[in-house]
Design a protein around this motif. Structure first.
Motif, PDB file in Angstrom:
ATOM      1  N   GLN A  26       0.827  -1.204   0.000  1.00  0.00           N
ATOM      2  CA  GLN A  26       0.000   0.000   0.000  1.00  0.00           C
ATOM      3  C   GLN A  26       0.868   1.263   0.000  1.00  0.00           C
ATOM      4  O   GLN A  26       0.534   2.246  -0.659  1.00  0.00           O
ATOM      5  CB  GLN A  26      -0.932  -0.001   1.211  1.00  0.00           C
ATOM      6  N   GLU A  27       1.996   1.224   0.717  1.00  0.00           N
ATOM      7  CA  GLU A  27       2.878   2.391   0.738  1.00  0.00           C
ATOM      8  C   GLU A  27       3.590   2.584  -0.599  1.00  0.00           C
ATOM      9  O   GLU A  27       3.830   3.713  -1.022  1.00  0.00           O
ATOM     10  CB  GLU A  27       3.893   2.275   1.876  1.00  0.00           C
ATOM     11  N   THR A  62       1.174   4.280  -2.878  1.00  0.00           N
ATOM     12  CA  THR A  62       0.917   5.692  -2.535  1.00  0.00           C
ATOM     13  C   THR A  62       2.221   6.478  -2.393  1.00  0.00           C
ATOM     14  O   THR A  62       2.258   7.507  -1.731  1.00  0.00           O
ATOM     15  CB  THR A  62       0.094   5.803  -1.232  1.00  0.00           C
ATOM     16  N   LYS A  63       3.270   5.979  -3.029  1.00  0.00           N
ATOM     17  CA  LYS A  63       4.593   6.607  -2.943  1.00  0.00           C
ATOM     18  C   LYS A  63       4.516   8.110  -3.237  1.00  0.00           C
ATOM     19  O   LYS A  63       3.923   8.538  -4.224  1.00  0.00           O
ATOM     20  CB  LYS A  63       5.535   5.939  -3.947  1.00  0.00           C
ATOM     21  N   SER A  96       2.859  10.320  -1.681  1.00  0.00           N
ATOM     22  CA  SER A  96       1.676  10.841  -0.973  1.00  0.00           C
ATOM     23  C   SER A  96       1.267   9.813   0.073  1.00  0.00           C
ATOM     24  O   SER A  96       0.190   9.205  -0.021  1.00  0.00           O
ATOM     25  CB  SER A  96       0.523  11.095  -1.954  1.00  0.00           C
ATOM     26  N   ARG A 120       0.236   7.620   3.475  1.00  0.00           N
ATOM     27  CA  ARG A 120      -0.909   7.687   4.390  1.00  0.00           C
ATOM     28  C   ARG A 120      -0.473   8.071   5.793  1.00  0.00           C
ATOM     29  O   ARG A 120      -1.313   8.318   6.647  1.00  0.00           O
ATOM     30  CB  ARG A 120      -1.617   6.327   4.413  1.00  0.00           C
TER      31      ARG A 120
END
Length: 373
Positions: free
Chosen positions: A91-92, A95-96, A98, A100
């Protein structure tokens, strides 16, 4: 560790219920000091009083310790739990830039190269790093991640089963393929579970590039059972755990952690004088978990303060009975229950992160062809 991730061990007890509840909620604010307004999601990061830690579901810390962090720094910790270690990391990566949250905790040496190759961390040299042994500082030159804890993935055994059968429990990888232990072992899928992958890597470390596949052929012939994840293996299939006893499990050997026996003592009522489970210390793979400052973090200063705190004595000494892992700081004291019922693994298997990076996908693919088909 958690899985779940690797990761840390839980049981079907109160702690596991809390973990599941927290995971279901997705976000858990563990330190309530510092004001009621959650201003972590927007605005100037320097003014934010909340620092968000993204982690796997097995992250756990005492309220008192996280309140101490708030008292020392003015920041409240918000924990965003995101499944097992692999899922949380994915998930990270997606969303690299930006992220969470501000800090990611829980990437281990089996997945480290994926995190570093995707550039999701901003370098930061944590205060107190001098108290952490060089051998666990796997990115020491660049400081993109900071080591926080270690744990050993090992086969655990049900003491009562082996005593009743008058059979010595296995001690090594070689023992597991002997006829005496046929149809006794349950392990996790190396493609879906961190402990499963760690156990596979342990056999790579033991038998080398040319020998591990032959070993797994023998292990399959000896009746090893493979399930998706640690929770199912330990709490449903393993006869030595509290959950396994409740479900009338019939496998007295399971891939888990060297720190699993203390869990069986801590959450039992009344607590037994001796753990009902033991550890085959010749079957272990050393896992190291890291934290990193996420690139694009809204609260970078708070993130740096949190990483410093994670390798500080308060947090390090709080970990053993909350996440059932070993501190990395040299002089951190271990609780008596942890040392009395846990096992020290003197010679765990290890595989260099760069070798894991180069071969992990092919190893898992080969393992799946050998074992699952």
């Amino acid at each position: 560790m958690s899985h779940p991730r690797r990761n840390s061990v839980s049981t079907t007890t109160k702690k596991f219920a809390v973990t599941v509840l927290a995971a279901a909620l997705g976000v858990s604010t563990l330190a309530a000091c510092g004001g009621g307004k959650d201003d972590s999601g927007s605005g100037d990061g320097k003014k934010s009083k909340t620092v968000t830690l993204v982690s796997h579901d097995s992250f756990n810390a005492s309220d008192a310790v996280l309140k101490a962090f708030t008292k020392e720094t003015g920041y409240t910790v918000k924990v965003l739990k995101s499944g097992d270690a692999g899922a949380a990391l994915n998930q990270e990566i997606l969303t690299k830039g930006s992220p969470r949250g501000d800090v990611f905790f829980g990437v281990d040496n089996t997945l480290l190269s994926r995190a570093l190759d995707n550039g999701i961390f901003t370098p930061y040299e944590a205060k107190g790093l001098g108290e952490v042994p060089a051998e666990v500082q796997l990115d020491s030159g660049k400081h993109r991640v900071t080591p926080v804890d270690t744990g050993d993935i090992c086969v655990n055994y049900d003491k009562k089963y082996f005593a009743d059968k008058k059979l010595a429990p296995p001690k090594s990888f070689d023992d597991l393929i002997k006829p005496a232990y046929k149809n006794l072992l349950v392990t996790e899928d190396a493609g879906t579970s961190s402990p499963g992958l760690g156990f596979l890597l342990g056999t790579v470390g033991q038998y080398g590039d040319d020998g591990w596949q032959g070993y797994w052929k023998k292990l399959k012939a000896n009746g090893v059972k493979v399930v998706d994840g640690w929770e199912q293996a330990y709490n449903e299939e393993f006869s030595g755990s509290a959950g396994g006893k409740a479900s009338k499990a019939d496998r007295p050997l399971v891939v888990s952690y060297a720190s699993s026996p203390p869990v069986e003592v801590l959450y039992a009522k009344p607590q037994p004088k001796e753990a009902p489970t033991g550890v085959a210390t010749g079957t272990c793979f050393r896992q190291t978990e890291f934290a990193g400052l996420l690139t694009g973090a809204k609260n970078e200063e708070g993130g740096k303060a949190l990483i410093d705190f994670l390798i500080g004595k308060k947090f390090q000494e709080d970990m053993p009975l909350n996440m059932f892992v070993n501190p990395v700081v040299k002089d951190a004291k271990l609780p008596e229950l942890f040392t009395q019922h846990g096992v020290v693994v003197d010679k765990p298997q290890t595989v260099a992160p760069e070798k894991i990076a180069e071969n992990r996908e092919q190893w898992v693919k080969s393992w799946s062809s050998l074992v699952l088909k």
